[in-house]
Design a protein around this motif. Sequence first.
Motif: not given
Lengths: 278, 310
Positions: A19-33
């Motif tokens: 779950l955490l891995a999926c959440a990290a992959i989902t949120l990473m582009p937003y964080a990077w943006m």
Amino acid sequence: MSADTRRTPAESAILYAALLACAAITLMPYAWMVSSSFKTNIAIFSAQVDLIPDEPIIDNYIEAVTRHPVGRALANSLIMAGVETLAVVVTSILTAYPFARLRFPGRDILFLAILGTMMIPSQVTMIPAFILIKWLGWIDTYQGLIVPRIMTPLGIFLMRQFLQTLPRELEEAARIDGCSRMQTLLRVLVPLTGPAVATLAIFTFTASWNEFFWPLLVVQSTEMWTLQILIASMKQAEVVDWGVVMAVVTMSVLPTTAIYVLLQRYFVKGIAMSGLKG
Amino acid sequence: MALAQGSGPAAAATRLPAGPRWWNEETRFGWLAISPALAFFAFFVGFPVCYSFYLSFHDWNMMSPTPYWVGLENYTSLLDDDEFRRSLIQTAAFTFGITICIVVLSLGMAVLLDQKLRWIKLYRTIFYLPAVTSLVAIGVVWVWIFDPQYGLINQALAGLGIVGPVWLADPQVALLALIVTAAWRNIGYFATIFLAGLQGIDAMYYEAARIDGASAWACFRRITVPLLRPTILFVVVMSVILSFQVFALVYVMTGGGPAGSTSVLVFYLYQQAFTYFRMGYASAIGFVLFVIIFALTLIQFRAFGKPVQS
């Protein structure tokens, strides 16, 4: 299956890790943006990855607003999405009511015909629709952007499904009291459509806010740019100023994200209604 | 205002002498209320489809006063058009890749989301978020993530001592990068649909299987997958339809490049229509696209649509 109480600690750990891995992959582009939008050019073009900038700056936002038509594009997107949403809600209720409640010859076949238009990819109708708008003199206008999208088969379908769930007794009582059909619809049924209207409005607004293809064809002058067109054009520039672009993208993503987070129960309802009707 | 006007004629009509039995107040009101919609769809869908069909047998650049009849020439030249064939193959590859990703990963994600775990609602919220974000915004952010030098991915790879590919600038990899981006956007959306399907499966099947000592994997294969068949069909059909129409991501991320390696059908259609103003040819491409999507949908219903055998 989900109520499995015999899960070992190791199994639980694997599930949480997944779950955490999926959440990290989902949120990473937003964080990077977001992080890029607060970075100096030096920090952006540096060899190390900092998700939290060393010295965050807001210059990118200031530059975005002052050197690009962000305010205008924001207003255009709001006008387009707002008017479209209002129109779709009104037209969907009016059209769905006879399909849901009345009996008249041709009803079912006309309903199928309207639903059937969903099967046609928009690319097939796009060129003649563009020519039509050109004939009407609506290129580069709000009418041109909005009018071809004020009705959707999905909206009519959703409202019909919802109206069918309301008890008939309410209407019958109103009819006996001498209300016309239009009065019955407006005074008795419409006040009960709140949840369905909210769902439809949210979906329509989000889709319209994010729409790219049709504005790309209709819009020509910078004054008529929507946010999506503005972002696409900034990305086409010779030298892309990533900090400023990310600032504009962040601002464009905020409204839909806020609507989603605040009103997500309607999204869930909408998926259930549109995708997997009972 | 339009609403208020509707009541006038309908109310007045009730006082008129009765015509044929079906021509009553209910019929008149019904037709009156749906007539704006009928006019709208006739004007903005019906007419365009017919006109597009008409155009597909003509040559027209929008400048000359009238389209010029060429018969089947647009369709026959599509057969010899290498760029068209290439865009068709690339669209098929994109669709195939993304649909496999979606079925496997979305289903996996849905199974995860179906567990009783802490904060599960928060995870559901997070996973659906990309579906409400615009493709243009996502495309631009991922171009930056795929940046060969300063992008997130290649910097992370560099940290591991690997020199990453140039992604969107490499004809061999660009389509893959598009698939990754589209997968990132759509997995959460389809997981939500799968989750609804999973929650519709009666828990009694799993209890029975557990009593028989079935493993979790056996339960998944023998119970979940067969009973989820209608949802899987729905997801596959939706994914194929959406992927065949991919445009915004391509427009923003690659512009069909490098070297035409990401030119997909709709992008090719767009170029023919609005860069070269070959309206007839573009209309023909549109119809071919329509027929392909329609045929694929029918085939999928035939292949997966059989009722579940108990």
